[in-house]
Design an enzyme around this catalytic site. Sequence first.
Site, PDB file in Angstrom:
ATOM      1  N   GLY A 185      32.773  36.212  45.692  1.00 15.10           N
ATOM      2  CA  GLY A 185      34.169  36.456  45.336  1.00 15.10           C
ATOM      3  C   GLY A 185      34.805  35.256  44.662  1.00 15.10           C
ATOM      4  O   GLY A 185      35.856  35.359  44.057  1.00 15.10           O
ATOM      5  N   LYS A 186      34.155  34.075  44.811  1.00 14.37           N
ATOM      6  CA  LYS A 186      34.709  32.826  44.253  1.00 14.37           C
ATOM      7  C   LYS A 186      36.185  32.725  44.588  1.00 14.37           C
ATOM      8  O   LYS A 186      37.011  32.352  43.766  1.00 14.37           O
ATOM      9  CB  LYS A 186      34.438  32.742  42.750  1.00 14.37           C
ATOM     10  CG  LYS A 186      32.918  32.781  42.465  1.00 14.37           C
ATOM     11  CD  LYS A 186      32.551  32.492  41.048  1.00 14.37           C
ATOM     12  CE  LYS A 186      31.038  32.356  40.868  1.00 14.37           C
ATOM     13  NZ  LYS A 186      30.258  33.595  41.140  1.00 14.37           N
ATOM     14  N   ARG A 187      36.535  33.058  45.828  1.00 10.62           N
ATOM     15  CA  ARG A 187      37.913  33.041  46.269  1.00 10.62           C
ATOM     16  C   ARG A 187      38.352  31.621  46.591  1.00 10.62           C
ATOM     17  O   ARG A 187      37.548  30.766  46.932  1.00 10.62           O
ATOM     18  CB  ARG A 187      38.071  33.907  47.534  1.00 10.62           C
ATOM     19  CG  ARG A 187      37.752  35.385  47.346  1.00 10.62           C
ATOM     20  CD  ARG A 187      38.717  36.058  46.413  1.00 10.62           C
ATOM     21  NE  ARG A 187      38.646  37.511  46.482  1.00 10.62           N
ATOM     22  CZ  ARG A 187      38.049  38.294  45.590  1.00 10.62           C
ATOM     23  NH1 ARG A 187      37.438  37.777  44.543  1.00 10.62           N
ATOM     24  NH2 ARG A 187      38.073  39.615  45.724  1.00 10.62           N
TER      25      ARG A 187
ATOM     26  N   ASP B 174      35.100  33.928  37.203  1.00  7.08           N
ATOM     27  CA  ASP B 174      33.652  33.962  37.331  1.00  7.08           C
ATOM     28  C   ASP B 174      33.079  33.691  35.950  1.00  7.08           C
ATOM     29  O   ASP B 174      33.825  33.410  35.026  1.00  7.08           O
ATOM     30  CB  ASP B 174      33.193  35.326  37.885  1.00  7.08           C
ATOM     31  CG  ASP B 174      31.917  35.191  38.702  1.00  7.08           C
ATOM     32  OD1 ASP B 174      30.877  34.806  38.117  1.00  7.08           O
ATOM     33  OD2 ASP B 174      31.960  35.432  39.915  1.00  7.08           O
TER      34      ASP B 174
END
Lengths: 333, 333
Positions: free
Chosen positions: B104-106, A108
């Site tokens: 979550g930027k998963r 992030d």
Amino acid sequence: MSTFIDQLRQRCHTCGNPVLVGLDPRLESLPPSIRPSAPKPSSESIAAAYNTFCRGVIDVVAPLVPAIKPQAAFFEEIGPAGMAVLAGLIPYAQSKGLLVILDGKRNDIGSTAAAYAAGLLGRNSPWHADALTVSPYLGEDSVQPFVDVAVEREAGIFVLVKTSNPGGAMLQDLTIGVSASNRDADTVKRENLASFAGRPVYERVAAFVNSLAESTRMEQQAGIRSPYGAVGAVVGATWPAQLAELRQQMPATWFLVPGFGAQGGTVADIAAAFDARGEGAVINNSRGILFAYKKSEYAEFGAARWERAVEAATRKMIDQLRTDTTAGRLGQS
Amino acid sequence: MSTFIDQLRQRCHTCGNPVLVGLDPRLESLPPSIRPSAPKPSSESIAAAYNTFCRGVIDVVAPLVPAIKPQAAFFEEIGPAGMAVLAGLIPYAQSKGLLVILDGKRNDIGSTAAAYAAGLLGRNSPWHADALTVSPYLGEDSVQPFVDVAVEREAGIFVLVKTSNPGGAMLQDLTIGVSASNRDADTVKRENLASFAGRPVYERVAAFVNSLAESTRMEQQAGIRSPYGAVGAVVGATWPAQLAELRQQMPATWFLVPGFGAQGGTVADIAAAFDARGEGAVINNSRGILFAYKKSEYAEFGAARWERAVEAATRKMIDQLRTDTTAGRLGQS
């Protein structure tokens, strides 16, 4: 002072192999004796089954291999109960002597990346993994907080460079243009970037990662620095030519190589991941080891003795790498 | 059939604003009445404080704004207890009428991405967020499982395109070369990619995301399709020129715009995120709203009435966007 990679090197020599066992529990693939019997099992019962299964795998592989790689997705998938199991498995594996690389592909922007870094790797981290996989799309300032925590706690990170899946080419293989600069780049940056013209995007990421690795090589003895830094790279087994090129381009960078086995990577494909000393990479295998009991070649054990199949598949992979790659030199120096 | 974006559009009209409140709890910034008093508080006591704080924020903002964005990193940072709190906050916010975008930027390769998608967004997900932020470095086949689950459950995803941090430029702003093809690309791909020569990498990602958005626009009434598809994009407020260009290039794509407020983005900077109807974007503010009690302009409330500062800061942002952007047209049609 050492880094996670120095510990990993040492473990590879002690074990005499560079095998990384991926912990990817999947409900439908669990041995029947462990799988919950209810048609719609609760999160708690799935979590309990994952815990039993993964501890069984850890018990079998801890005397054999240097490290394990739990895949966060499969624990997160079943909710908070799964995350609680993951948090317990990490110290359990460490207590058995294994290093633990958490595969989360987290990242992030700066201050949020710092929360992931401190939370997953830091000195007072409740998870306290030894290393973490990190995604590079957000750039330099998003990776730095992980490097800082890794150096401070002698932990490590592996940054995605060239992933094993076919679709990874969409972005990673884009060719960089002659004026390979961003609009706001200063002159120095522009000059540096010009050398990437005609090369794929992943090589730009590779150069960035190797510079981080180079700057985090620690002194091992007076005047002698470790050949590898604290920052590693994820480079897939499914692109053998690129793997060989990246090994040359990234001399200070330890590789985590996924894609061996179930995804199609062969021993010949991953041979180039190692340096002349047989070091420089760990080779991951998840499904091929975890669920070996389902393969006909291990049918002798049956599902009831699934741990024996895990052991046999692990030993087979160790033998393959010893025989057919420079990894056979591990433990001989 | 509708999508998450259709629901978000509707909520923006109902609320008359496009404000997204980011839930980024940080121990050191919590109001003193909530902050654990022990010098080294346990994970459980921090988690309990986060729960109290976030529910307080949700209670205040639920009647005012369309959606919240919990940042997974801050819950994961404090361990399984934090994840359990996050899992409880999502349905709590939904019960108050808020949509929940989990930040979550998963991402991961195909079958692992499918585990994240089913686990975080799916019909039987233990988290059951309404939407999720997704990182694109692993390419097409890594994003598709999220799209599949989003369409199936009327959920949504926001793919990182141009992030708000300075370092994002390293990879996102690389210029694509004339032979903008990967080595293994077939002819069709090569021809398509040629049109990206001279343009930055993030525009390649933007085109991919917009094609996913275009293909997931649902019929709202007979013969009339929603202007926006189920797949959105993260585009930072800190790059106003690029934001304006991407708004033109991505007509089917709803934007999640971070970087407003604490990161320096102004109302003028984000004005271009909206279309002529005042739709097409939600604007995130995290710290500027959550910890408004610390700002001198809200000193009248004092730390004890921190919820009033949250409310005042939220109302101020709503008024700013109504007055100075086309978002003022929301709710008038």
